[in-house]
Design a protein around this motif. Structure first.
Motif, PDB file in Angstrom:
ATOM      1  N   HIS A 184       0.830  -1.199   0.000  1.00 25.81           N
ATOM      2  CA  HIS A 184       0.000   0.000   0.000  1.00 25.81           C
ATOM      3  C   HIS A 184       0.865   1.249   0.000  1.00 25.81           C
ATOM      4  O   HIS A 184       2.079   1.198   0.200  1.00 25.81           O
ATOM      5  CB  HIS A 184      -0.916   0.016   1.227  1.00 25.81           C
ATOM      6  CG  HIS A 184      -0.166  -0.008   2.537  1.00 25.81           C
ATOM      7  ND1 HIS A 184      -0.272  -1.057   3.416  1.00 25.81           N
ATOM      8  CD2 HIS A 184       0.715   0.859   3.101  1.00 25.81           C
ATOM      9  CE1 HIS A 184       0.498  -0.821   4.459  1.00 25.81           C
ATOM     10  NE2 HIS A 184       1.108   0.341   4.293  1.00 25.81           N
ATOM     11  N   GLU A 230       4.886   6.779  -8.117  1.00 22.16           N
ATOM     12  CA  GLU A 230       3.894   7.536  -8.878  1.00 22.16           C
ATOM     13  C   GLU A 230       2.715   7.917  -8.004  1.00 22.16           C
ATOM     14  O   GLU A 230       2.189   9.039  -8.102  1.00 22.16           O
ATOM     15  CB  GLU A 230       3.420   6.717 -10.087  1.00 22.16           C
ATOM     16  CG  GLU A 230       2.452   7.485 -10.979  1.00 22.16           C
ATOM     17  CD  GLU A 230       1.944   6.658 -12.163  1.00 22.16           C
ATOM     18  OE1 GLU A 230       1.070   7.168 -12.884  1.00 22.16           O
ATOM     19  OE2 GLU A 230       2.419   5.511 -12.338  1.00 22.16           O
ATOM     20  N   GLY A 272      -4.498   1.228  -1.619  1.00 24.33           N
ATOM     21  CA  GLY A 272      -3.998  -0.109  -1.934  1.00 24.33           C
ATOM     22  C   GLY A 272      -5.132  -1.118  -1.946  1.00 24.33           C
ATOM     23  O   GLY A 272      -6.304  -0.743  -1.846  1.00 24.33           O
ATOM     24  N   GLY A 283       5.582  -5.568  -6.315  1.00 22.01           N
ATOM     25  CA  GLY A 283       6.563  -5.030  -7.254  1.00 22.01           C
ATOM     26  C   GLY A 283       6.169  -3.712  -7.875  1.00 22.01           C
ATOM     27  O   GLY A 283       6.958  -3.124  -8.625  1.00 22.01           O
ATOM     28  N   THR A 284       4.961  -3.219  -7.588  1.00 18.84           N
ATOM     29  CA  THR A 284       4.534  -1.932  -8.140  1.00 18.84           C
ATOM     30  C   THR A 284       5.402  -0.803  -7.591  1.00 18.84           C
ATOM     31  O   THR A 284       5.681  -0.746  -6.388  1.00 18.84           O
ATOM     32  CB  THR A 284       3.063  -1.659  -7.773  1.00 18.84           C
ATOM     33  OG1 THR A 284       2.242  -2.684  -8.322  1.00 18.84           O
ATOM     34  CG2 THR A 284       2.609  -0.306  -8.325  1.00 18.84           C
ATOM     35  N   ASP A 285       5.838   0.079  -8.436  1.00 22.65           N
ATOM     36  CA  ASP A 285       6.585   1.257  -8.001  1.00 22.65           C
ATOM     37  C   ASP A 285       5.578   2.286  -7.484  1.00 22.65           C
ATOM     38  O   ASP A 285       4.803   2.856  -8.255  1.00 22.65           O
ATOM     39  CB  ASP A 285       7.389   1.828  -9.168  1.00 22.65           C
ATOM     40  CG  ASP A 285       8.288   2.981  -8.736  1.00 22.65           C
ATOM     41  OD1 ASP A 285       8.200   3.384  -7.564  1.00 22.65           O
ATOM     42  OD2 ASP A 285       9.067   3.476  -9.576  1.00 22.65           O
ATOM     43  N   LEU A 286       5.596   2.492  -6.178  1.00 20.12           N
ATOM     44  CA  LEU A 286       4.610   3.381  -5.567  1.00 20.12           C
ATOM     45  C   LEU A 286       4.999   4.851  -5.644  1.00 20.12           C
ATOM     46  O   LEU A 286       4.252   5.710  -5.162  1.00 20.12           O
ATOM     47  CB  LEU A 286       4.393   2.976  -4.104  1.00 20.12           C
ATOM     48  CG  LEU A 286       3.797   1.576  -3.889  1.00 20.12           C
ATOM     49  CD1 LEU A 286       3.712   1.266  -2.400  1.00 20.12           C
ATOM     50  CD2 LEU A 286       2.431   1.456  -4.537  1.00 20.12           C
ATOM     51  N   TYR A 314      -1.752  -2.739  -3.881  1.00 19.25           N
ATOM     52  CA  TYR A 314      -1.161  -2.719  -5.211  1.00 19.25           C
ATOM     53  C   TYR A 314      -0.507  -4.065  -5.491  1.00 19.25           C
ATOM     54  O   TYR A 314      -0.218  -4.832  -4.558  1.00 19.25           O
ATOM     55  CB  TYR A 314      -0.120  -1.585  -5.309  1.00 19.25           C
ATOM     56  CG  TYR A 314      -0.761  -0.222  -5.311  1.00 19.25           C
ATOM     57  CD1 TYR A 314      -1.080   0.416  -6.495  1.00 19.25           C
ATOM     58  CD2 TYR A 314      -1.072   0.430  -4.113  1.00 19.25           C
ATOM     59  CE1 TYR A 314      -1.696   1.669  -6.501  1.00 19.25           C
ATOM     60  CE2 TYR A 314      -1.677   1.671  -4.105  1.00 19.25           C
ATOM     61  CZ  TYR A 314      -1.986   2.288  -5.307  1.00 19.25           C
ATOM     62  OH  TYR A 314      -2.597   3.519  -5.308  1.00 19.25           O
ATOM     63  N   GLU A 315      -0.294  -4.353  -6.747  1.00 18.70           N
ATOM     64  CA  GLU A 315       0.365  -5.599  -7.089  1.00 18.70           C
ATOM     65  C   GLU A 315       1.798  -5.580  -6.579  1.00 18.70           C
ATOM     66  O   GLU A 315       2.460  -4.544  -6.548  1.00 18.70           O
ATOM     67  CB  GLU A 315       0.356  -5.808  -8.613  1.00 18.70           C
ATOM     68  CG  GLU A 315      -1.033  -6.027  -9.201  1.00 18.70           C
ATOM     69  CD  GLU A 315      -0.981  -6.286 -10.689  1.00 18.70           C
ATOM     70  OE1 GLU A 315       0.136  -6.471 -11.205  1.00 18.70           O
ATOM     71  OE2 GLU A 315      -2.044  -6.286 -11.320  1.00 18.70           O
ATOM     72  N   ARG A 339      -6.555   7.117 -12.033  1.00 14.55           N
ATOM     73  CA  ARG A 339      -5.279   6.486 -12.375  1.00 14.55           C
ATOM     74  C   ARG A 339      -5.137   5.087 -11.796  1.00 14.55           C
ATOM     75  O   ARG A 339      -4.513   4.207 -12.387  1.00 14.55           O
ATOM     76  CB  ARG A 339      -4.130   7.378 -11.864  1.00 14.55           C
ATOM     77  CG  ARG A 339      -2.739   6.832 -12.109  1.00 14.55           C
ATOM     78  CD  ARG A 339      -2.414   6.749 -13.601  1.00 14.55           C
ATOM     79  NE  ARG A 339      -1.140   6.104 -13.841  1.00 14.55           N
ATOM     80  CZ  ARG A 339      -0.938   4.791 -13.922  1.00 14.55           C
ATOM     81  NH1 ARG A 339      -1.987   3.966 -13.780  1.00 14.55           N
ATOM     82  NH2 ARG A 339       0.254   4.287 -14.146  1.00 14.55           N
ATOM     83  N   PHE A 340      -5.722   4.860 -10.616  1.00 13.52           N
ATOM     84  CA  PHE A 340      -5.585   3.569  -9.928  1.00 13.52           C
ATOM     85  C   PHE A 340      -6.974   3.075  -9.523  1.00 13.52           C
ATOM     86  O   PHE A 340      -7.325   3.040  -8.342  1.00 13.52           O
ATOM     87  CB  PHE A 340      -4.676   3.710  -8.703  1.00 13.52           C
ATOM     88  CG  PHE A 340      -3.323   4.283  -9.016  1.00 13.52           C
ATOM     89  CD1 PHE A 340      -2.344   3.493  -9.613  1.00 13.52           C
ATOM     90  CD2 PHE A 340      -3.027   5.612  -8.735  1.00 13.52           C
ATOM     91  CE1 PHE A 340      -1.100   4.021  -9.914  1.00 13.52           C
ATOM     92  CE2 PHE A 340      -1.791   6.150  -9.028  1.00 13.52           C
ATOM     93  CZ  PHE A 340      -0.819   5.350  -9.623  1.00 13.52           C
ATOM     94  N   GLN A 383      -7.711   0.001  -6.921  1.00 16.85           N
ATOM     95  CA  GLN A 383      -7.345   0.091  -5.513  1.00 16.85           C
ATOM     96  C   GLN A 383      -8.392   0.867  -4.714  1.00 16.85           C
ATOM     97  O   GLN A 383      -9.160   1.648  -5.268  1.00 16.85           O
ATOM     98  CB  GLN A 383      -5.970   0.791  -5.353  1.00 16.85           C
ATOM     99  CG  GLN A 383      -4.781  -0.066  -5.686  1.00 16.85           C
ATOM    100  CD  GLN A 383      -4.655  -0.354  -7.169  1.00 16.85           C
ATOM    101  OE1 GLN A 383      -4.918   0.522  -8.000  1.00 16.85           O
ATOM    102  NE2 GLN A 383      -4.284  -1.581  -7.516  1.00 16.85           N
TER     103      GLN A 383
END
Length: 469
Positions: free
Chosen positions: A343, A401, A391, A396-399, A393-394, A369-370, A373
């Motif tokens: 998250h 952004e 959250g 490995g997601t780069d948070l 989030y998957e 955008r998300f 979530q």
């Protein structure tokens, strides 16, 4: 004659403190590898466990001599990664510094060591008829030194202020082992620069807080609690103003949007408090007398708000158990954090007249955008502290952004990127959004002055100067 080899760091620390103050067990080190944040965990090769403030200073003197970087650790409940070790750092734990050294039961002050747990202090002073009002969900684990190092806020800032307002004096061990004894016990003290303020909220980057003198309040006889259902944020703001005018004992005004209430009910298995869902809910608490007058004052104020249409429905707790039930959703944040990993969690400060607009902006941008979530909003309305949990989030997601989207909107609203959790390593890259370059430069200069070797909680809070371009 051949010179003897230099003493190892471990042997030097054992000589200064005693071998029983050092722990190199991998299993113990793993338990010290991180706080509650999502900063990458890193088990320290050595954990130093002093038993007295004086031993903290001796440990720092040895570490400075060897130029050994270290991280200071309290209850490991932080959410910004300040207490999470980084590669090459040893850990200095304050967990054994748990004594109450002096208790002025006439003047209402207490002198404590930095490792005492918040809930333990609360319990001990209440037994003597006093009250320490700082209160957090992590009360059973967080330590007073860490509360000071992050300038903790919590649920009662509306009436009692942040940790900064509760501190009369501090003792601090500097990175070279020098001890600054600033254990003032008086409310009025105009004797030059108030040096303790440098260390409150500095997240251990300038020195290790070892002792604190704290200001207490008379123990309230009872708490009165109510949950209000509201049709809009504007109604909540009107209610807060009305209650502040009528209820001097108002201590908490916790705001929760409907999506947060639904999610909290799911993770904590709570029944919906009302038969109908509402856009916003306010959890109200007063602290004061145990008599009927306090309860009647709260009920009268809420009754008028109901009659005038400011609130749509209300539940006033009639027992301690019912009050706990009303607080249950607000105190389910720990379960929500666990249930929504990975998250992005936010703790921002925003002027009250900008909060409704900021929430609407963030909700629209995040949902666009998300969309997959949840984006849950809650906070302490009276002190402008807004929390957001986004959250899961998957993996490995780069948070970054997500964080950039939120923090840029906070900047545009005239807010700050952290209201009570601190910067640590998690928010360091965004500090420049709400602090100017001259401010950051002065922070760097102070750090360089106090810790020229950069060994104490380094690479935290203040980002390195941008030399690109």
């Amino acid at each position: 004659m051949q010179a003897s080899p230099p003493m190892s760091l471990h042997d030097a620390l054992a000589h200064a403190l005693g071998a029983d103050r050092l722990n190199t067990d991998p299993a113990f080190a793993e338990a010290q590898a991180g706080d509650w944040s999502d900063a990458p965990r890193c088990a320290p090769p050595l954990v130093i466990l002093p038993r007295t403030p004086e031993e903290v200073a001796r440990a720092l003197a040895v570490l400075a001599q060897y130029r050994q970087p270290l991280v200071v650790q309290g209850g490991l409940t932080g959410l910004a990664g300040a207490a999470t070790p980084q590669p090459g750092e040893v850990a200095l734990s304050l967990a054994r510094l748990t004594a109450i050294e002096a208790f002025d039961t006439v003047g209402g002050t207490v002198t404590v060591q930095a490792g005492i747990v918040l809930e333990s202090l609360q319990t001990q002073v209440e037994a003597a008829g006093w009250f320490f009002p700082l209160d957090l969900g992590a009360r059973g684990s967080c330590q007073l030194g860490g509360n000071a190092a992050t300038n903790a806020g919590g649920n009662r800032v509306l009436r009692f202020g942040t940790m900064r307002e509760r501190i009369l004096g501090l003792e601090v061990a500097l990175p070279d082992g020098t001890v600054l004894s600033m254990l003032n016990r008086t409310t009025k003290n105009t004797t030059g620069i108030d040096l303790k303020q440098l260390f409150i909220g500095a997240e251990g980057t300038l020195g290790v807080i070892t002792r604190l003198v704290l200001k207490l309040e008379p123990k309230p006889a009872a708490a009165q609690t109510a949950l209000c259902a509201l049709g809009s944020f504007d109604a909540a703001a009107q209610l807060l103003k009305a209650l502040r005018m009528r209820l001097p004992a108002l201590s908490s005004f916790e705001l929760m949007w409907d999506d947060f209430m639904v999610a909290a009910g799911e993770v904590a298995k709570l029944k919906p408090p009302f038969s109908t869902r509402y856009p916003v809910y306010a959890l109200v608490e007063t602290l004061g007398d145990a008599g009927d007058d306090a309860q009647q004052a709260l009920e009268a104020a809420l009754g008028d708000a109901l009659e005038h249409g400011t609130i749509d429905d209300v539940i006033v707790a009639q027992s301690l158990e019912q009050a706990k039930q009303l607080w249950a959703a607000r105190e389910s944040v720990g379960e929500l954090l666990a249930a929504t990993r990975p998250h992005a969690a936010f703790d921002v400060g925003v002027p009250m007249d900008e909060m409704e607009r900021l929430v609407a902006t963030l909700r629209a941008r995040l949902e666009a955008r998300f969309a997959a979530q949840r984006h849950l909003f809650f906070g302490h309305l009276g002190d402008g502290n807004l929390h957001l949990l986004s959250g899961p989030y998957e993996a490995g997601t780069d948070l970054l952004e997500v964080e950039a989207l939120v923090y840029e909107a906070v900047r545009d609203a005239g807010g700050c990127i952290s209201a009570e959790h601190g910067i640590g390593v998690v928010k360091q890259a965004f500090l420049g959004l709400t602090r100017s370059e001259p401010e950051l430069d002065l922070m760097r200069k102070i750090k360089q002055l106090v810790d020229p070797a950069g060994i104490l909680n380094g690479r935290r809070v203040v980002p390195d100067r941008d030399t690109s371009g």
